[in-house]
Every structure is written in C-alpha cells, then in structure tokens.
Design a protein around this motif. Sequence first.
Motif, PDB file in Angstrom:
ATOM      1  N   TYR A 120       0.833  -1.209   0.000  1.00 52.74           N
ATOM      2  CA  TYR A 120       0.000   0.000   0.000  1.00 52.74           C
ATOM      3  C   TYR A 120       0.862   1.251   0.000  1.00 52.74           C
ATOM      4  O   TYR A 120       0.651   2.175  -0.796  1.00 52.74           O
ATOM      5  CB  TYR A 120      -0.915  -0.026   1.221  1.00 52.74           C
TER       6      TYR A 120
ATOM      7  N   THR B 181      -0.806 -11.533  -2.559  1.00 47.52           N
ATOM      8  CA  THR B 181      -1.212 -10.750  -3.726  1.00 47.52           C
ATOM      9  C   THR B 181      -2.117 -11.569  -4.639  1.00 47.52           C
ATOM     10  O   THR B 181      -3.120 -11.068  -5.159  1.00 47.52           O
ATOM     11  CB  THR B 181       0.028 -10.280  -4.499  1.00 47.52           C
TER      12      THR B 181
ATOM     13  N   GLY C 198       2.936   1.510  -3.226  1.00 46.59           N
ATOM     14  CA  GLY C 198       2.031   1.751  -4.341  1.00 46.59           C
ATOM     15  C   GLY C 198       1.532   3.183  -4.387  1.00 46.59           C
ATOM     16  O   GLY C 198       1.414   3.776  -5.462  1.00 46.59           O
TER      17      GLY C 198
ATOM     18  N   LYS D 228      -3.417  -1.637  -8.004  1.00 48.37           N
ATOM     19  CA  LYS D 228      -2.248  -2.463  -7.712  1.00 48.37           C
ATOM     20  C   LYS D 228      -1.185  -2.232  -8.782  1.00 48.37           C
ATOM     21  O   LYS D 228      -1.476  -2.283  -9.972  1.00 48.37           O
ATOM     22  CB  LYS D 228      -2.621  -3.943  -7.650  1.00 48.37           C
TER      23      LYS D 228
ATOM     24  N   SER E 281      -7.642  -5.095 -10.540  1.00 44.92           N
ATOM     25  CA  SER E 281      -7.389  -4.171  -9.431  1.00 44.92           C
ATOM     26  C   SER E 281      -6.546  -3.011  -9.957  1.00 44.92           C
ATOM     27  O   SER E 281      -5.305  -3.068  -9.934  1.00 44.92           O
ATOM     28  CB  SER E 281      -6.659  -4.898  -8.292  1.00 44.92           C
TER      29      SER E 281
END
Length: 297
Positions: A185, A247, A188, A204, A201
């Motif tokens: 997180y 993931t 990213g 991601k 997603s």
Amino acid sequence: MTEPSAPAPVTPEISTRRAARAARRSAQQARTPRAGRNLPAAIGVGVGLVLVILASLVFWKPAFVYLVTAAALVGVWELDQALRSGRVDPPRLPVLASVGLIPLAYYAGADALAAGFAAAAALVLLWRSVGAQQDAVRDVAGGVFIVAYVPLLASIASLMVAQPDGVGRIITFILVTVASDTGGYAVGVLRGRTPMSPSLSPKKSWEGFAGSVATSAIVGAICVGVLLDGAWWAGLLVGALAAAFATVGDLAESALKRDLGIKDMGSILPGHGGVMDRLDSLVVTAPVCWALLHLLV
C-alpha cells in the motif's frame, strides 16, 4: 420551417453555481485517498483486530481458534450472499456448519481435518440433491467452493497454533501478511506507476508488489529469528512467498467480485469492507506459511 432556438444565455448566477459545483468536486477528489481507502478508519480497525488476536494468543490459545471460527462464520455468510447475487444458490446450512472444521483441526489434527472436509463436501452434495434438479451442479460447486475457500484454508491456522511453538508461528504468519499489505500500500501510493492487473485491481502496481515482497521478507526474517529461533534466510523465504501468495489471493477475490458485480463482500469493517475482504490474503497465505515453517524451522 422552425428556426433552431438559441442557447440560453449564461447568467452570472449560473456561472456561480457551476463554479461552486466544480469546487465541491475538486474538494471531494482531494479528500479521496489515492488508494481508495478511508485510511484512518482502516488503520484503526486493523490495529484493533491485531490487538484482539494477540490477546487471544497470549491468554488462551483455544480463544484464538474460536475467534477464527467466528470470523470464518461471518466470511462464509458474506461469500454465500455474494454468490447468491450471481444466481448461485449454495446449500446454506451445510456451508455454515462447515466452520466446525476449524476447531476440529485444532483438537484432532490434519487427518481429522481431511476427513471432515470430505464429509462437509458430501453433505453439501446430499443436501442439494433433495431439492429441484435445475442448476444443481452449479449450486453444489458453489457450496464446495465456499467450504474449501474459507473453513478449510482457515483451519490451517488451527494446525499452526496447535504446535508447541504455535503462538510464534501464528504471529509470524499474521505479521508477514500484514507487512505485505502495508508495504504494498505504502509503496504503491508513493511510487506506483506500472499497473499489475488493470482489469482486476487498477490500483495495484508492480512497484507496490515489490514493496510487499521486500517488507514481508524483512518482517519474516525478524519474526523467524526472534520468535522461532530459526535461520534468517528461512524467514526471508517465508515472507517473500507469503507476499506473493497474498497478492494472488487479493487478485483472485477481486476477480470474483468483478464477476459478481460487487465492490466489497460486506461493510462490517469500516475502511476495509467485509470480513472476507480481510481474509482473502490470510486464508491463501496460511497453507504457504504452515508448509514453509514446517519444512524450514
């Protein structure tokens, strides 16, 4: 022939209203986190859950097992409701009762868990065979999927905590999974540029995935060395593979939710969604951590 009407003049009042709407939209976008979460709520709920789990492990290990059973029961209910929105009708009572696999694994071991899963799958089949035959295969497949995805995988945590050093194993498993989510997180948001799977997603990124692996590997090396008296390289391997499978678990649930046309599995956890929105990574990494810790530590 009718002349086309001229557009209405833009008065100062209309211009003011448009400017106000544009300002509100800009303010709303500024308040929305880049990663799409209510960050303060997510952090508060996450910290609270970790504290409850640690307290159950420290004071009485069976309390952790019953806590996992309760969470799995909610997760099974959420997944059942989600599948029903996609016109799959799993036998509800057998899939809810299958959470009994979690305490069964703790008290009776892996062989009993395997037998219990076979019995739960057979019960789903028999229960559904009583009703109408239309879409029976789809409903049975949905029911067995729920049993395998939530109670069976969650039961692996029971096998870990039942070991003499089970508290250390569970803490390691939880921390490497949390580190994977947190590291992915953070990186990213700060450095994410290359989408990993835009169709599943969009937020991601490969940079975030690298952050997940690195953070989880470091935490794994520390946890295995300090809590389990194992080799640091074993902890690195546990953390890196846990991040990879976490993931995969997250993307798999994203694919499921997109296919069903829903955003979250539920809304019981502010900032996170439903219980299954938090369990998606944990249930997938549990078998990986259990196997690697069994082989390497």
